[in-house]
Design an enzyme around this catalytic site. Sequence first.
Site, PDB file in Angstrom:
ATOM      1  N   HIS A   1       0.819  -1.213   0.000  1.00  0.00           N
ATOM      2  CA  HIS A   1       0.000   0.000   0.000  1.00  0.00           C
ATOM      3  C   HIS A   1       0.851   1.259   0.000  1.00  0.00           C
ATOM      4  CE1 HIS A   1      -3.983  -1.880   1.417  1.00  0.00           C
ATOM      5  NE2 HIS A   1      -3.950  -1.703   0.129  1.00  0.00           N
TER       6      HIS A   1
ATOM      7  N   ARG B   1       0.942 -17.771 -15.108  1.00  0.00           N
ATOM      8  CA  ARG B   1       1.388 -16.396 -15.365  1.00  0.00           C
ATOM      9  C   ARG B   1       2.379 -15.879 -14.330  1.00  0.00           C
ATOM     10  NH1 ARG B   1      -4.207 -12.928 -14.436  1.00  0.00           N
ATOM     11  NH2 ARG B   1      -2.983 -11.234 -13.581  1.00  0.00           N
TER      12      ARG B   1
ATOM     13  N   GLU C   1     -11.330 -14.743 -20.722  1.00  0.00           N
ATOM     14  CA  GLU C   1     -10.047 -15.080 -20.092  1.00  0.00           C
ATOM     15  C   GLU C   1      -9.697 -16.551 -20.250  1.00  0.00           C
ATOM     16  OE1 GLU C   1      -9.307 -12.492 -16.357  1.00  0.00           O
ATOM     17  OE2 GLU C   1     -11.330 -13.265 -16.155  1.00  0.00           O
TER      18      GLU C   1
ATOM     19  N   CYS D   1      -8.189  -5.684 -21.969  1.00  0.00           N
ATOM     20  CA  CYS D   1      -7.653  -5.009 -20.789  1.00  0.00           C
ATOM     21  C   CYS D   1      -6.458  -5.724 -20.166  1.00  0.00           C
ATOM     22  CB  CYS D   1      -8.743  -4.782 -19.758  1.00  0.00           C
ATOM     23  SG  CYS D   1      -9.453  -6.317 -19.151  1.00  0.00           S
TER      24      CYS D   1
ATOM     25  N   ARG E   1     -15.463  -4.346 -12.554  1.00  0.00           N
ATOM     26  CA  ARG E   1     -15.477  -5.812 -12.557  1.00  0.00           C
ATOM     27  C   ARG E   1     -15.864  -6.325 -11.181  1.00  0.00           C
ATOM     28  NH1 ARG E   1     -10.001  -8.886 -14.017  1.00  0.00           N
ATOM     29  NH2 ARG E   1      -9.489  -8.401 -11.856  1.00  0.00           N
TER      30      ARG E   1
ATOM     31  N   ASN F   1      -4.017 -11.472 -19.826  1.00  0.00           N
ATOM     32  CA  ASN F   1      -3.119 -12.005 -18.795  1.00  0.00           C
ATOM     33  C   ASN F   1      -3.505 -13.448 -18.475  1.00  0.00           C
ATOM     34  OD1 ASN F   1      -2.366  -9.361 -18.781  1.00  0.00           O
ATOM     35  ND2 ASN F   1      -3.241  -8.861 -16.797  1.00  0.00           N
ATOM     36  N   ASP F   2      -4.806 -13.657 -18.332  1.00  0.00           N
ATOM     37  CA  ASP F   2      -5.273 -15.016 -18.053  1.00  0.00           C
ATOM     38  C   ASP F   2      -5.474 -15.822 -19.328  1.00  0.00           C
ATOM     39  OD1 ASP F   2      -5.454 -15.538 -15.262  1.00  0.00           O
ATOM     40  OD2 ASP F   2      -6.938 -13.941 -15.147  1.00  0.00           O
TER      41      ASP F   2
HETATM   42  C1  PEP Z   1      -6.456 -10.348 -17.358  1.00  0.00           C
HETATM   43  O1  PEP Z   1      -6.542 -11.527 -16.983  1.00  0.00           O
HETATM   44  O2  PEP Z   1      -5.924  -9.998 -18.438  1.00  0.00           O
HETATM   45  C2  PEP Z   1      -6.984  -9.263 -16.505  1.00  0.00           C
HETATM   46  C3  PEP Z   1      -7.036  -8.021 -16.914  1.00  0.00           C
HETATM   47  O3  PEP Z   1      -7.373  -9.603 -15.251  1.00  0.00           O
HETATM   48  P1  PEP Z   1      -6.367  -9.791 -14.001  1.00  0.00           P
HETATM   49  O4  PEP Z   1      -4.998  -9.407 -14.458  1.00  0.00           O
HETATM   50  O5  PEP Z   1      -6.910  -8.944 -12.915  1.00  0.00           O
HETATM   51  O6  PEP Z   1      -6.510 -11.263 -13.744  1.00  0.00           O
HETATM   52 MG    MG Z   2      -7.747 -12.059 -15.271  1.00  0.00          MG
END
Ligand code: PEP
Ligand code: MG
Length: 590
Positions: free
Chosen positions: A195, A467, A433, A504, A338, A456-457
């Site tokens: 934080h 990841r 995802e 995203c 989300r 990312n997922d």
């Molecule tokens: C993703 O999975 O790309 C994403 C934006 O979600 P997070 O990174 O929060 O899992």
């Molecule tokens: Mg994700």
Amino acid sequence: MKSEKRKGFAASPGIGFGSVFVHRLASDFIFRETIPTVAVPGEVQRFREAVQRSIHELTLLKEGMEKGKGKGAGLIIESQILLLQDEELVRTVSQTIEEEKVRAEWALHLLRRRYRDLFQEMDNEYIRGRIADINDAFNRLLGNLNGHSHPCPEAPPSLPIILVADDLLPSEMGLFITSCRVAGIVLMKGGSHSHAVILARAFEIPAVIGIGPISMENLDNTDAIVDGTVGEVIFTPSLKVKREYGNRKEQFSRYIESLKAVRLLPSRTKDGVPFKTSANIELPEEVEMALSYGAEGIGLFRTEFLYLFRPTPPTEEEHYKVYSRLVSEMAGRPLVVRTLDVGGEKQGSLFAIGREDNPALGLRAVRYFLKEREILEVQLKALLRAAREGKIKILFPMVTELEELRELKEIVETLARKEGVGREMYDVGMMVEVPSAALLMDQFSKEVDFVSVGTNDLIQYTLAVDRANSQVQHLYQPFNPAVLRLLAMVVKEAEPRGVEVQLCGEMAANPLSALVLVGLGIRSLSMSPLSIPLVKGTLTSARSSHLRAVAKEALKLGTASEVRESVVENLMRRCPGLLLKNPKPYKPGS
Ligand code: PEP
Ligand code: MG
């Protein structure tokens, strides 16, 4: 003192000059001290009074922090207030005092140890980082038990200081920020998700963390420079070094200004195709910064933060306050929120998920919430209430099958009817995802208003590569053609049905992959605020017709390295200078 340069992690960008102020940790030693039975009620009372004093102090601190730039940063302090307001905490400590006939300090120490053990076991760095919040609240309580309130920094009020500490608790950080001019922060330890670091970024204070142990003797009041863009600290710099970093500081300011200037450019490619760059945020106070970097909307508000480090989940009212504030600050710009994405690598003590052998494939995100509907409904009700004040796009993470999505929609629609919120005030979307979501996009797109691709997922699940596991990072390839083909499939199925496709994941933040994404037809990209100007600047200097051709070529290839080579070579040929003209991307925390 001799001049010394130390390397660490760049945790918050910028270059700061100042005079060192060493913040030393209070002693952590507490001894078991027994008391006579007659003294027990007085001891319990002493503890209760310390709790009340601590809550009062934290409330004042929170109010102070919410003024000016750090509006909303008080949320971090709020979580400590909630911890201390928890009757369970007071009951547990009082019970230990009564049963063991010990001083309150010892009873508190035992509880702190329990919390620490609990959090230490968590795999996730972010969650482990919450130990700092607990320590912070408990230290304050200990201070108040001894009759002296939390130590206030005695920094020179007018000089800009370089704050040097082993680690920094969020409320200490808050005190420094609100009571003196902090030009830079240097932590010997510290995680990039702590934080204190989040606050440094929100307040735009350069920070370098993880520089390792240093001797703090004779460090106070010496000169220092913090370069939070590359992760360097120079103690007692020579005149020559000062000059050099002075130039770097100016360069950095010009760079930031030039990036910010991109904000004013229309979001169109050179041949006039519109695109959108939005921000991913985790704290409500990041909105101001996101807008200043040219975010056209909030493309992803990760609500995990609201749930962390609390004895109980947030109430509807607490949720509502945050969403309502976001709606008002976004003033009609798109806002995607989300619902909680718990599970997988995002564990939390609040949630009774239990130990799983394979958490990434376990009770994650909406899977958990369809089991624990009450927690989900509280969040959804608050979102719908806030949506009355301005449209909210509700986004569900980790949707893998149609039944799941239909059930979620049913819940939202029933709640919206009860709350009297019209369908025009909210959109329902899903994260893409997992491969099943992309492969069934023809079906899913009949059910949603928008989709947001979480690469990312998606990369993790498509390529079966964790990841967060450094041993297999070489396999984690955004340009793997299997990933690109899934993205192309999403666009192909969603667009004709009028479903907006946003992306995203981190892929959106990299200029090279952003070019390919636009080539694949994804026009809405959401990323960390600092990446927006660079990506926007890159896209405005490209022709979408070229990008389409580049992406088409890439889709025919078989490996990630072939794709990368082809993309770079193709771009160089079709739009020479495009990648060279732009400054090097800034990567927070790298
Ligand atoms: C993703 O999975 O790309 C994403 C934006 O979600 P997070 O990174 O929060 O899992
Ligand atoms: Mg994700």
